[in-house]
Design a protein around this motif. Structure first.
Motif, mmCIF file in Angstrom:
data_model
loop_
_atom_site.group_PDB
_atom_site.id
_atom_site.type_symbol
_atom_site.label_atom_id
_atom_site.label_comp_id
_atom_site.label_asym_id
_atom_site.label_seq_id
_atom_site.Cartn_x
_atom_site.Cartn_y
_atom_site.Cartn_z
ATOM 1 N N GLY A 149 0.815 -1.212 0.000
ATOM 2 C CA GLY A 149 0.000 0.000 0.000
ATOM 3 C C GLY A 149 0.844 1.255 0.000
ATOM 4 N N LEU A 150 0.159 2.379 -0.032
ATOM 5 C CA LEU A 150 0.789 3.697 -0.005
ATOM 6 C C LEU A 150 -0.061 4.615 0.854
ATOM 7 N N SER A 151 0.583 5.392 1.713
ATOM 8 C CA SER A 151 -0.133 6.472 2.391
ATOM 9 C C SER A 151 0.382 7.801 1.847
ATOM 10 N N SER A 152 -0.561 8.664 1.498
ATOM 11 C CA SER A 152 -0.207 9.950 0.898
ATOM 12 C C SER A 152 -1.361 10.920 1.066
ATOM 13 N N HIS A 153 -1.042 12.212 0.983
ATOM 14 C CA HIS A 153 -2.059 13.249 0.968
ATOM 15 C C HIS A 153 -2.148 13.903 -0.413
ATOM 16 N N THR A 154 -1.358 13.420 -1.375
ATOM 17 C CA THR A 154 -1.188 14.106 -2.651
ATOM 18 C C THR A 154 -1.673 13.252 -3.812
ATOM 19 N N PRO A 155 -2.726 13.666 -4.507
ATOM 20 C CA PRO A 155 -3.242 12.867 -5.614
ATOM 21 C C PRO A 155 -2.193 12.542 -6.676
ATOM 22 N N ALA A 156 -1.343 13.493 -7.025
ATOM 23 C CA ALA A 156 -0.350 13.259 -8.081
ATOM 24 C C ALA A 156 0.635 12.162 -7.681
ATOM 25 N N VAL A 157 1.005 12.126 -6.405
ATOM 26 C CA VAL A 157 1.911 11.065 -5.934
ATOM 27 C C VAL A 157 1.210 9.720 -5.969
ATOM 28 N N ALA A 158 -0.025 9.687 -5.491
ATOM 29 C CA ALA A 158 -0.784 8.434 -5.518
ATOM 30 C C ALA A 158 -0.948 7.935 -6.948
ATOM 31 N N GLN A 159 -1.204 8.837 -7.870
ATOM 32 C CA GLN A 159 -1.344 8.436 -9.272
ATOM 33 C C GLN A 159 -0.032 7.858 -9.801
ATOM 34 N N ALA A 160 1.101 8.464 -9.439
ATOM 35 C CA ALA A 160 2.402 7.978 -9.908
ATOM 36 C C ALA A 160 2.699 6.582 -9.382
ATOM 37 N N VAL A 161 2.368 6.330 -8.112
ATOM 38 C CA VAL A 161 2.623 5.008 -7.548
ATOM 39 C C VAL A 161 1.637 3.982 -8.120
ATOM 40 N N LEU A 162 0.410 4.404 -8.365
ATOM 41 C CA LEU A 162 -0.545 3.514 -9.029
ATOM 42 C C LEU A 162 -0.032 3.081 -10.399
ATOM 43 N N ASP A 163 0.691 3.965 -11.065
ATOM 44 C CA ASP A 163 1.242 3.637 -12.386
ATOM 45 C C ASP A 163 2.181 2.442 -12.341
ATOM 46 N N THR A 164 2.772 2.158 -11.181
ATOM 47 C CA THR A 164 3.690 1.023 -11.079
ATOM 48 C C THR A 164 2.950 -0.310 -11.073
#
Length: 364
Positions: A149-164
């Motif tokens: 999983g990933l914890s984040s407050h930033t949509p752009a970061v979450a999107q980048a990690v989802l890309d993996t």
């Protein structure tokens, strides 16, 4: 307790979980009794981004006889060397901290291993360069970590990690203040945040919700960015109505806090109704359906919120959304354009026009 099924794995996760940031505040005895009471009431998902090191001892003791019935969300980057919460990207510190957390919890596996609190793209790159993501993948292959999983407050970061393509769960801050661009963690515009929720749903990635009350600011008129207090139940329902949300993780200090939160499960619909938010929403949020169903009852029997949700998810790439839509007893094509929903929508969505749009998209 109501449960939702995680698409990646099939785990049954209670819609109300527990955040442990303050569980040690009232002492070990009260903390342990609180977790034990939570287990009795069906709470089975625990986030271990704790405020103090003692939280691990508390949760470990309370769940010792029920390890297979609970899910632990542990964070690769949370450091408890000082006895208090700290944040690190150093690989050796992360390894030592995770080993310590496992020992305190009395377990040899991690249900959800999280890249912890990555709010900048640079942090994600550092975590990758330091080998943290590779380590999580190795532990998953070895069966020590069941989900990443990933914890984040930033949509752009979450999107980048989802890309993996490696994520099974995202811990994200969801509340009306942040979604409507108020507060320290109100990162990303309304549509950007909504797009993240829909992408997670489309890709079968669950969301566990942190900061559902915006750190308590939403619960008092003097601190609410809207100048009006919301209730805990309104905030919980708001988060649970978002696509992909599996569980909301309010922090509790003691049994009194826990019982109050659990009261949500039996609360009437009017106590959960957050349609008042329509008077707070910024201009760029107008016309966006948030699936609150305040427009109900529909004279033609349509579940307007659910129809909107399946439409948004289908456009976001959720292959199952069309099937779900087609199994509805009443679909957009059954709309009689009476205007009832248009007059009642707090977000000023022209639902009758949208029903025509949805009918054209799905063909019924």
């Amino acid at each position: 307790m109501e449960y939702r099924i995680l698409p990646h794995g099939g785990e049954r996760i209670g819609i109300l979980g527990m955040g442990t940031s303050s569980i040690a505040q009232d002492g070990l005895r009260e903390g342990t009794a609180t977790v034990e009471r939570a287990l009795e009431q069906g709470v089975n998902y625990f986030d271990l981004a704790a405020g103090e090191a003692d939280a691990f001892r508390i949760v470990g003791q309370a769940t010792a006889g029920a390890r297979k019935q609970v899910y632990f969300q542990l964070h690769f980057g949370a450091d408890y060397t000082s006895g208090k919460y700290g944040w690190t990207l150093e690989p050796d510190a992360i390894r030592r901290s995770v080993d310590w957390q496992l020992k305190q919890l009395g377990t040899d596996y991690i249900d959800f291993g999280f890249l912890h609190c990555l709010d900048e793209l640079a942090d994600f790159r550092k975590a990758c360069d330091a080998g943290t993501l590779d380590r999580l993948l190795e532990l998953k292959k070895a069966g020590v970590v069941r989900h990443i999983g990933l914890s984040s407050h930033t949509p752009a970061v979450a999107q980048a990690v989802l890309d993996t393509g490696v994520l099974d769960m995202v811990m994200f801050s969801i509340n009306p203040a942040y979604d409507y661009q108020h507060g320290e963690y109100a990162i990303g515009r309304v549509q950007e945040r909504q797009a993240l929720y829909r992408r997670c749903q489309a890709e079968g990635v669950g969301i566990s919700v942190m900061k559902a009350f915006a750190g308590g600011q939403l619960l008092q008129a003097r601190t609410s960015p809207f100048g009006q207090a919301l209730t805990e139940y309104q905030c919980l329902q708001y988060a649970l109505d978002k696509p992909a949300v599996m569980t909301v993780l309010p922090g509790v200090r003691n049994r009194a806090d826990l019982e109050r939160i659990l009261g949500f499960l039996d609360a009437p619909a009017e106590a959960r109704d957050y349609s008042v938010l329509g008077t707070f929403a910024p201009r760029d949020a107008e016309g966006v359906c948030v699936y609150c169903n305040h427009c109900q009852p529909c004279p033609a029997g349509l579940d307007v919120g659910l129809i909107n949700k399946y439409y948004d998810l289908a456009r976001a790439g959720d292959a199952l959304a069309r099937t779900h839509y087609e199994t509805l007893e009443r679909r957009a094509g059954d709309c009689v354009a009476c205007g009832h929903c248009d007059s009642r929508c707090p977000f000023r969505v022209r639902q009758s026009d949208r029903m025509a749009e949805i009918r054209a998209y799905f063909g019924s």
